[in-house]
Design an enzyme around this catalytic site. Structure first.
Site, PDB file in Angstrom:
ATOM      1  N   LYS A  87       0.853  -1.158   0.012  1.00 12.64           N
ATOM      2  CA  LYS A  87      -0.177   0.132  -0.089  1.00 12.64           C
ATOM      3  C   LYS A  87       0.891   0.975   0.089  1.00 12.64           C
ATOM      4  CE  LYS A  87      -4.212   0.999   2.326  1.00 12.64           C
ATOM      5  NZ  LYS A  87      -5.053   0.952   3.748  1.00 12.64           N
TER       6      LYS A  87
HETATM    7  C1  E4P Z   1      -8.263   2.268   3.515  1.00 10.80           C
HETATM    8  O1  E4P Z   1      -7.335   1.063   3.105  1.00 10.80           O
HETATM    9  C2  E4P Z   1      -8.130   2.548   4.653  1.00 10.80           C
HETATM   10  O2  E4P Z   1      -7.485   2.028   5.709  1.00 10.80           O
HETATM   11  C3  E4P Z   1      -9.462   3.065   5.455  1.00 10.80           C
HETATM   12  O3  E4P Z   1     -10.470   2.785   4.656  1.00 10.80           O
HETATM   13  C4  E4P Z   1      -9.546   4.485   6.200  1.00 10.80           C
HETATM   14  O4  E4P Z   1     -10.973   4.499   6.670  1.00 10.80           O
HETATM   15  P1  E4P Z   1     -11.125   5.592   7.889  1.00 10.80           P
HETATM   16  O5  E4P Z   1     -11.402   6.864   7.151  1.00 10.80           O
HETATM   17  O6  E4P Z   1     -12.245   4.966   8.631  1.00 10.80           O
HETATM   18  O7  E4P Z   1      -9.861   5.915   8.577  1.00 10.80           O
END
Ligand code: E4P
Length: 217
Positions: A87
């Site tokens: 990522k």
């Molecule tokens: C995506 O991969 C992120 O880990 C995640 O969806 C972020 O979500 P949040 O806005 O609830 O922190």
């Protein structure tokens, strides 16, 4: 649409996986920190545990913000398991890193995407997944789902292979709307997945069936 769970919590991953509908897991540094995981060895071990639990793509995020650092981290992460997807944040060096990973057969998830322009760059660099953050867009007074519709249209017209991974999901309705908008994947908190099960008429109907079943049991 594939279902990923968005957490580093092993109990929640187990519960979602036992439903039999889980296709993968996404994590991020905040989610890892929430589980109290500290130090590189512990982080690597945690990813390994998740990979051993779920047969699907597992996103593990780099924390470097420069090209060389991201490449070095990504190379280590993919040693953990064949299902690891690196990522990478949507920044200039992130795009360069995604291109390098793509050219070297390493799959990536481009994260922190909030606009169509960013998603076009991620696709051009060859990202396996692009992660638009629906909930955070909604939180700031814009319409996150609009972005999913826009990306679906652009990616289909342009024939981009990158999968649209709707992220930052806040509720079951987000999941339904993502499916409607043509997202390839939705990564969700456990509560939102379980929320899809609920309907008061199901509860009322089941109570009645069970009551009537007593008449012939
Ligand atoms: C995506 O991969 C992120 O880990 C995640 O969806 C972020 O979500 P949040 O806005 O609830 O922190």
């Amino acid at each position: 649409m594939k279902f990923f769970i968005d957490t580093a919590n092993l109990a929640q991953i187990k519960e979602a996986n036992e439903l039999g509908i889980l296709d993968g897991v996404t994590t991020n540094p905040s989610l890892m920190a929430k589980e109290g995981i500290k130090g590189e060895a512990a982080v690597m071990q945690h990813y390994k545990t998740i990979c051993d639990m779920v047969d699907g793509d597992i996103s593990a995020e780099v924390i470097s913000t420069d090209f060389d650092g991201m490449i070095a981290e990504g190379k280590k992460l993919v040693q953990i398991h064949k299902n690891i997807v690196v990522k990478v944040p949507m920044i200039k060096d992130g795009i360069k890193a995604i291109k390098w990973f793509t050219d070297n057969g390493i799959r990536t998830n481009c994260t922190l995407v909030f606009s169509a322009g960013q998603a076009i760059l991620a696709a051009k660099a060859g990202a396996s997944y692009v992660s638009p953050f629906i909930g955070r867009i909604d939180d700031s007074g814009w319409d996150g789902m609009e972005l999913i519709h826009q990306l679906r249209q652009i990616y289909s017209i342009q024939g981009y292979k990158t999968e649209i991974l709707a992220a930052s999901i806040r509720n079951p309705n987000h999941i339904i709307k993502c499916a409607e908008a043509g997202a390839d994947v939705c990564t969700c908190p456990l509560d939102s997945i379980l929320g899809l099960l609920k309907h008061p008429l199901t509860d009322i109907g089941l109570a009645k069936f069970l009551e009537d079943a007593k008449k012939f049991a």
